[in-house]
Design an enzyme around this catalytic site. Structure first.
Site, mmCIF file in Angstrom:
data_model
loop_
_atom_site.group_PDB
_atom_site.id
_atom_site.type_symbol
_atom_site.label_atom_id
_atom_site.label_comp_id
_atom_site.label_asym_id
_atom_site.label_seq_id
_atom_site.Cartn_x
_atom_site.Cartn_y
_atom_site.Cartn_z
ATOM 1 C CD GLU A 189 1.555 16.484 20.963
ATOM 2 O OE1 GLU A 189 2.326 15.702 21.558
ATOM 3 O OE2 GLU A 189 1.752 16.848 19.794
ATOM 4 C CG ASN A 222 5.975 15.435 22.655
ATOM 5 O OD1 ASN A 222 5.734 14.230 22.681
ATOM 6 N ND2 ASN A 222 5.175 16.300 22.063
ATOM 7 C CG ASP A 261 -3.381 8.521 17.556
ATOM 8 O OD1 ASP A 261 -3.221 7.609 16.724
ATOM 9 O OD2 ASP A 261 -2.469 8.928 18.283
ATOM 10 C CG HIS A 291 3.086 12.311 21.785
ATOM 11 N ND1 HIS A 291 3.096 13.115 20.678
ATOM 12 C CD2 HIS A 291 3.492 11.094 21.325
ATOM 13 C CE1 HIS A 291 3.462 12.442 19.626
ATOM 14 N NE2 HIS A 291 3.718 11.209 19.980
HETATM 15 P P1 PGA Z 1 7.211 6.673 16.183
HETATM 16 O O1 PGA Z 1 6.080 7.527 16.913
HETATM 17 O O2 PGA Z 1 6.906 5.234 16.456
HETATM 18 O O3 PGA Z 1 7.081 7.017 14.728
HETATM 19 O O4 PGA Z 1 8.523 7.089 16.769
HETATM 20 C C1 PGA Z 1 5.720 7.198 18.209
HETATM 21 C C2 PGA Z 1 4.730 8.194 18.735
HETATM 22 O O5 PGA Z 1 4.777 9.381 18.351
HETATM 23 O O6 PGA Z 1 3.891 7.811 19.556
#
Ligand code: PGA
Length: 245
Positions: free
Chosen positions: A143, A136, A67, A138
């Site tokens: 999302e 959450n 992304d 994702h």
């Molecule tokens: P993080 O993010 O590695 O900074 O915890 C993971 C994500 O949001 O996919």
């Protein structure tokens, strides 16, 4: 799904790098799906170390990132273009022409998404996709309330994600509210998936994702239906998990 419990973040990072290295060794022209965020940083550090020791080469690999934020230029320090450059690509012999990350500054987002999917298809689909997971649930920037059938598309980020990712920006207000993300369908088309989880904050969502119901409200739960998923967690993230499912 295979669950691998690592002793620590460092141990997790080392094991992830070993899996990626073995993928590259077995198939030097591998198509690799990369992720950003804090979780994979240690694994990228390990890959750079292995590269410097002459154990692996990135010369022929083809990279696709999950992304990118809308509105950020590749030179913006908070962009995922910049993140990948500074955490991996700048330090290994990957060829510029083989790096693919959605263009967050494109004029025509729909066209950008279609072309991104086309490029993945032309490369012969992703051999190994690396994933983190949001609190959450994702994966990529898909999302909750996700459409499982979506390919690369424009997404609106949830407040929880904006808050979590504000750690990379000067303030919450600066976090872009939209992004271009591979869709669930794109991710599910990868031949192998490696999902990383680190820290206590991820323990509950990992537990739900693996043992709970498959629901668009927890996008990562769809991975239960993929035939080759490994989940690597450190002790804190894995504290609610059994070893094998
Ligand atoms: P993080 O993010 O590695 O900074 O915890 C993971 C994500 O949001 O996919």
């Amino acid at each position: 799904m295979k669950v691998i419990m690592a002793e620590s973040y460092e141990d997790m990072s080392r094991r992830v790098a070993e899996i990626i290295a073995s993928q590259i060794s077995c198939k030097p022209k591998s198509v690799l799906g990369f992720a950003t965020g804090s979780t994979p940083c240690g694994s990228y550090g390990e890959l750079i170390r292995m590269y410097n020791e002459g154990k692996i080469s990135f010369e022929d690999i083809i990279a696709f990132n999950l992304d990118e934020y809308c509105g950020l230029d590749g030179n913006d320090m908070e962009s995922y273009h910049y993140f990948m450059k500074k955490n991996l690509f700048e330090f290994v012999n990957i060829q510029e022409k083989n790096i693919h990350i959605p263009n967050g500054r494109c004029k025509d987002i729909e066209n950008e998404c279609i072309n991104y999917e086309k490029k993945i298809e032309e490369a012969g689909s992703i051999d190994l996709q690396l994933l983190g997971i949001g609190e959450n649930g994702h994966i990529g920037f898909n999302e909750p309330d996700v459409k499982f059938e979506a390919h690369t598309h424009l997404v609106t980020l949830e407040e929880k994600t904006l808050k979590a990712n504000s750690k990379f920006f000067n303030s919450y207000e600066e976090v872009p509210k939209t992004a271009i993300s591979m869709g669930i369908k794109t991710i599910m088309n990868a031949k192998k998936i490696l999902l990383l989880g680190s820290g206590e904050k991820k323990a509950e969502v990992l537990n739900k994702m693996i043992y709970g119901e498959i629901t668009p409200n927890l996008p990562a739960s769809i991975l239960q239906l993929h035939s080759d998923v490994s989940i690597i967690v450190d002790k804190e993230a894995g504290k609610l998990l059994k070893k094998q499912v």
